[in-house]
Design a protein around this motif. Structure first.
Motif, PDB file in Angstrom:
ATOM      1  N   ARG A 173     -25.288   7.461 -26.773  1.00 17.24           N
ATOM      2  CA  ARG A 173     -24.246   8.176 -28.138  1.00 17.24           C
ATOM      3  C   ARG A 173     -23.288   9.564 -27.864  1.00 17.24           C
ATOM      4  O   ARG A 173     -22.610   9.468 -27.714  1.00 17.24           O
ATOM      5  CB  ARG A 173     -25.041   7.964 -29.171  1.00 17.24           C
ATOM      6  N   LEU A 187     -21.631   9.185 -24.571  1.00 16.67           N
ATOM      7  CA  LEU A 187     -20.296   8.489 -25.382  1.00 16.67           C
ATOM      8  C   LEU A 187     -18.985   9.372 -25.332  1.00 16.67           C
ATOM      9  O   LEU A 187     -18.219   9.611 -25.326  1.00 16.67           O
ATOM     10  CB  LEU A 187     -20.084   7.429 -25.767  1.00 16.67           C
ATOM     11  N   ILE A 188     -19.551  10.425 -26.836  1.00 18.78           N
ATOM     12  CA  ILE A 188     -19.128  10.848 -27.561  1.00 18.78           C
ATOM     13  C   ILE A 188     -18.880  12.187 -26.461  1.00 18.78           C
ATOM     14  O   ILE A 188     -17.373  12.597 -25.932  1.00 18.78           O
ATOM     15  CB  ILE A 188     -19.869  11.828 -28.220  1.00 18.78           C
ATOM     16  N   LEU A 223     -17.878  12.017 -23.077  1.00 16.63           N
ATOM     17  CA  LEU A 223     -16.857  11.635 -22.006  1.00 16.63           C
ATOM     18  C   LEU A 223     -15.075  11.673 -22.779  1.00 16.63           C
ATOM     19  O   LEU A 223     -14.737  11.940 -22.477  1.00 16.63           O
ATOM     20  CB  LEU A 223     -17.116  10.021 -21.873  1.00 16.63           C
ATOM     21  N   LEU A 224     -16.196  11.151 -24.493  1.00 16.71           N
ATOM     22  CA  LEU A 224     -14.144  11.060 -24.800  1.00 16.71           C
ATOM     23  C   LEU A 224     -13.486  12.113 -25.155  1.00 16.71           C
ATOM     24  O   LEU A 224     -12.576  13.027 -25.238  1.00 16.71           O
ATOM     25  CB  LEU A 224     -14.328  10.673 -26.666  1.00 16.71           C
ATOM     26  N   LEU A 243     -14.537  15.188 -23.211  1.00 20.11           N
ATOM     27  CA  LEU A 243     -13.537  15.494 -21.820  1.00 20.11           C
ATOM     28  C   LEU A 243     -12.306  14.635 -22.226  1.00 20.11           C
ATOM     29  O   LEU A 243     -11.902  15.479 -21.215  1.00 20.11           O
ATOM     30  CB  LEU A 243     -14.796  14.720 -21.031  1.00 20.11           C
ATOM     31  N   ALA A 244     -12.164  13.529 -21.943  1.00 21.10           N
ATOM     32  CA  ALA A 244     -11.066  13.123 -21.922  1.00 21.10           C
ATOM     33  C   ALA A 244      -9.885  13.973 -22.426  1.00 21.10           C
ATOM     34  O   ALA A 244      -8.997  14.206 -22.687  1.00 21.10           O
ATOM     35  CB  ALA A 244     -11.151  11.619 -22.879  1.00 21.10           C
TER      36      ALA A 244
END
Ligand code: HEM
Lengths: 304, 520
Positions: free
Chosen positions: B42, B45-46, B48-49, B51-52
């Protein structure tokens, strides 16, 4: 390599007309397919043979359209004496051609006819704006673009986009099916949409199919990223330099990586993952339109 | 499910669900809790978001690393706002503390997540397929073959599964089989190679250098610190390690399009012909093009720009040559209208400088202003404004060769000085005002801007990137499946389970039953 290529503006004009013919075919296909959907939604019986026939006509028109468009894209390439993807007009016509072709091929593999209205509408929108907003005459490439990596990098990016688009369409269908507003609203238009959604496959199936298209898109996008870095190393003497286009390629890749984790994370699969798909695809469209047109960077090739 | 599964889908980590009471929270368990959180999917995933999201501003504001000039312009255009943005490191997004902390956390999470999984996967690879769950009928694909159908044979199922590359354990009256270990292998290959990519990028940058040099036709430079116009070594790069070689620009040429009206006069190809010489070796001639750098030991030489360098001779009033040579002019547009600065600190009796424009093919605009309407030398013209005064070259402060600080100088020709600016065609000489001497426009040479770079991490990055890609394909296209078959009083049960979204499981079960039925 040094000899000057001879452009053929007359052939380019002809190519434009052929692409417009394809646009006409897609537009009719869109109307017929939309009719089939509403017809099916209103039908009392599970099987509506007239709707099936309409759908067949629509898909056939799309197939005819893709063949015609293929000729248009090919002649554009011949007129320019190179691959037909060096400015926004060309990206758009090649991209929409690949999107439609991949979609039609995917129909052999998966029954996703229910998004045909969406796909044809999307393609009409792209070719329409290519023709009105992005049109430019054929021109030769600037030296930095003259490389076989242009062929590899851009074609795979377009291919990836096609898969992501189908993945996003399926995710959108999932979200609409799960939407509380659509499921409860008493408005007439919404009721119709609800009926249309009722003939769509179950949520689990949509989720699964969306995932399958997205992973293929992700593999292709990863390749695009690596190929882009190799090309950048050749052309701009560094494999990564956070140029605006590089930034957006990275952002898109990261969003889809997050999506893939989401599908395997409790509480994030299903609706949230579907939202991430839409965010990812929006980033792709943004990268293609706004970033190409308005952002400053080394990748200046909108041709406008 | 009996064997350990790394994915959260299978292992519901208890820690998340059990409320932890604050008073019991010792420092150690608190640390452990943080670690577990950090290495969970989790959080990955957070991150990664995040970072984007954090990467976006870098495309909105000019970045010092990619576009230093853009930053200067931004500061000029938004003097009030720019320092605030600068405090937030918005002009250095990708080296900013906030961007770095996100990817460092992700990096730690990645390592913490992947390393333990390697061991778990290794054990799974060594272990036989897991025992069947108690109730096969609850699996996503299941079939019960009634007892009456006697001709079904377990041995044929075993053969079939083996032919499909399942790992099979056949016991009395039951079979368990599994395939698709490649999926987890690929997943681990992907994630560990990602670590490899990140480390190679980091180390590579630290051990790299990049340098720029503008070279006029006929000039030579040597690959050392003194030979460069600008030089950026990485944190760990030692300038003593620069490979000694020299490069001479023999000729620079451009080919233009004259055949197609659509892009008449556009450059089609830039070619720099150079001679490179390594220590103890004879010189070798080579060609550098835009996408084709010259590969030398521990360096690559790229062609990044080009333009004109008018050859100028300046003489004092008594005829002594006080300056002679090509001057690099910077192109201002696609027809190579170029701007140059000529400084003559050695002139007697006083120093002067000139701001000059060069037009390869001169033309007059409707306004009367001059412009160039073709990039080639068809009708070249040089125009100059002259300034006298202290050029500030003697005080030891490095000054920009392309910038003439006119503040403090007196304009004596051109502009509002009352004396006409100087205009010279090729080969002409003109008198300078105030007895400064003469200026001769002797000829025109071309120059090439070269980038010289070395990054030892490059090949490693490529290597790991390819592994990443292979791992990705391995994990995303192999389904991981388990099959159990057993004899029960009611008949033969066949059940199958997949780890991922796999809708061809029922087909697999069908194939197995078909195989079991087949006559030998
Ligand atoms: C650096 C950024 C990372 C990237 C780009 C990345 C990318 C990916 C991708 C593309 C997948 C494929 C998903 C699929 O099988 O459908 C995946 C799976 C997975 N990742 Fe990552 N990952 C990253 C970091 C992490 C971290 C930090 C963890 C640990 C918490 C992790 C754990 C996993 C696991 C367990 C799977 C398997 C999911 C499954 O079984 O389907 N990843 N990752």
């Amino acid at each position: 390599m040094n000899s000057t290529v001879v452009l053929n503006p007359e052939l380019a004009t002809l190519s434009r007309i052929v692409v417009l013919a394809a646009l006409t075919l897609y537009s009719i296909a869109f109307l017929v397919l939309a009719w089939a959907l509403t017809r099916r939604a209103g039908a009392k019986k599970a099987k509506d043979s007239f709707a099936n026939k309409l759908e067949l006509v629509g898909i056939s028109l799309m197939t005819l359209g893709v063949v015609v468009q293929g000729i248009g894209v090919l002649t554009r390439g011949i007129a320019a004496q190179r691959v037909p993807w060096a400015n926004m007009y060309e990206f758009s016509i090649t991209g929409s051609f690949i999107v439609t072709a991949i979609y039609l091929l995917a129909l052999i593999w998966r029954d996703i006819r229910f998004i045909s209205t969406f796909v044809s509408g999307f393609v009409v929108l792209i070719i329409g704006s290519a023709n009105t907003l992005f049109y430019v005459q054929v021109e030769s490439l600037m030296p930095a673009l003259k490389d076989y990596w242009l062929v590899i990098h851009v074609s795979v990016a377009i291919l990836a986009t096609a898969f992501f688009m189908i993945g996003a369409a399926l995710a959108a269908a999932l979200l609409m099916k799960e939407s509380k507003f659509i499921n409860n609203s008493k408005l007439l238009g919404i009721k119709l949409i609800r009926n249309v959604l009722n003939v769509f496959p179950k949520t689990e199936k949509l989720e699964k199919q969306s995932y399958q298209f997205n992973i293929i898109g992700f593999i292709l996008w990863t390749f695009t990223l690596i190929a882009g870095a190799i090309w950048a190393d050749k052309a701009w003497h560094r494999f990564w330099g956070w140029d605006t286009k590089e930034v957006w390629t990275f952002i898109i890749w990261t969003i889809y990586a997050a999506y893939l984790h989401a599908t395997a994370t409790r509480g994030w699969d299903g609706k949230r993952a579907a939202w991430l798909t839409l965010v990812g695809f929006t980033a792709i469209l943004f990268n293609f339109t706004i970033v190409n047109l308005y952002f400053k960077g080394l990748h200046v090739y909108s041709g406008l | 499910m009996s064997s350990p599964q790394p994915s959260e889908k299978y292992v519901v980590r208890k820690e998340y669900n059990e409320p932890i009471e604050a008073p019991d929270l010792s420092f150690k368990s608190w640390l452990r809790w943080i670690w577990r959180q950090l290495t969970s999917m989790r959080i990955a995933l957070i991150l990664l978001l995040l970072l984007a999201l954090a990467a976006i501003p870098g495309s909105l504001y000019p970045q010092r690393s990619a576009d230093p000039n853009g930053v200067v312009l931004y500061f000029k255009a938004n003097p009030a706002l720019a320092p605030w943005l600068d405090n937030l490191q918005l002009f250095d997004v990708y080296s900013s503390s906030w961007f770095s902390s996100i990817y460092l956390l992700l990096f730690i999470s990645l390592i913490g997540c992947v390393i333990p999984r390697v061991g778990i996967h290794y054990k799974a690879l060594m272990a036989p397929p897991p025992q069947a769950p108690t109730s096969l009928s609850r699996l996503p694909a299941y079939k019960l073959l009634a007892n009456s159908e006697k001709h079904y044979k377990l041995s044929r199922a075993e053969q079939y599964l083996k032919s499909k590359r399942f790992r099979v354990v056949a016991e009395k009256g039951s079979i368990r089989a599994e395939k698709g270990y490649i999926r987890e292998t690929g997943n681990l290959l992907f994630h560990t190679s990602l670590i490899g990519v990140l480390i190679s990028v980091g180390l590579g940058n630290a051990l790299s250098y990049s340098a720029q040099r503008v070279l006029v036709e006929g000039e030579t430079f040597v690959n050392n610190e003194a030979g460069f116009d600008s030089y950026t070594p990485g944190l760990l790069f030692d300038s003593k390690d620069l490979t000694p070689f020299s490069i001479t620009l023999d000729k620079f040429s451009t080919t233009y399009d004259y055949k197609n009206p659509n892009n008449y006069g556009r450059p089609l190809d830039f070619i720099a012909t150079v001679t490179s010489k390594l220590a103890n070796q004879s010189p070798a001639q080579a060609i550098i093009r835009v996408n084709e750098p010259l590969q030398l030991p521990n360096s690559k030489v790229y062609l990044t720009g080009n333009g004109y360098a008018p050859v100028i001779v300046l003489r004092d009033a008594d005829g002594t040559v006080s300056f002679s040579g090509p001057v690099v002019f910077l192109p201002q547009d696609s027809n190579l209208t170029s701007l140059g600065v000529i400084k003559n600190p050695d002139a007697k009796p006083k120093q002067y400088g000139m701001l000059a424009f060069f037009y390869p093919t001169v033309a007059k605009l409707k306004t009367g202003a001059l412009t160039s309407n073709h990039p080639e030398l068809i009708n070249p013209l040089l125009t100059m404004n002259v300034y006298v005064g202290n050029l500030g070259l003697d005080n030891g402060i490095a000054s920009n060769a392309f910038d003439l600080q006119t503040h403090g100088l007196k304009q004596v020709a051109g502009g509002k000085s009352g004396v006409k600016g100087i205009k010279l065609e090729k080969g002409q000489t003109a008198k300078l005002p105030q007895g400064l001497g003469t200026v001769e426009f002797k000829g025109v040479k071309r120059f090439a801007s070269l980038d010289i770079t070395y990054n030892p991490g490059e090949l490693f990055v490529l290597f790991f990137a390819i592994l990443t890609f292979l791992g990705l394909i391995m994990m995303l296209i192999t389904p991981r499946r388990r099959v159990w078959i057993r004899k029960t009083p009611e008949g033969i049960e066949v059940g199958a389970l997949a780890k991922t979204r796999d809708d061809s499981l029922p087909k697999l079960v069908k194939e197995i039953t078909k195989a079991m039925k087949k006559k030998d």
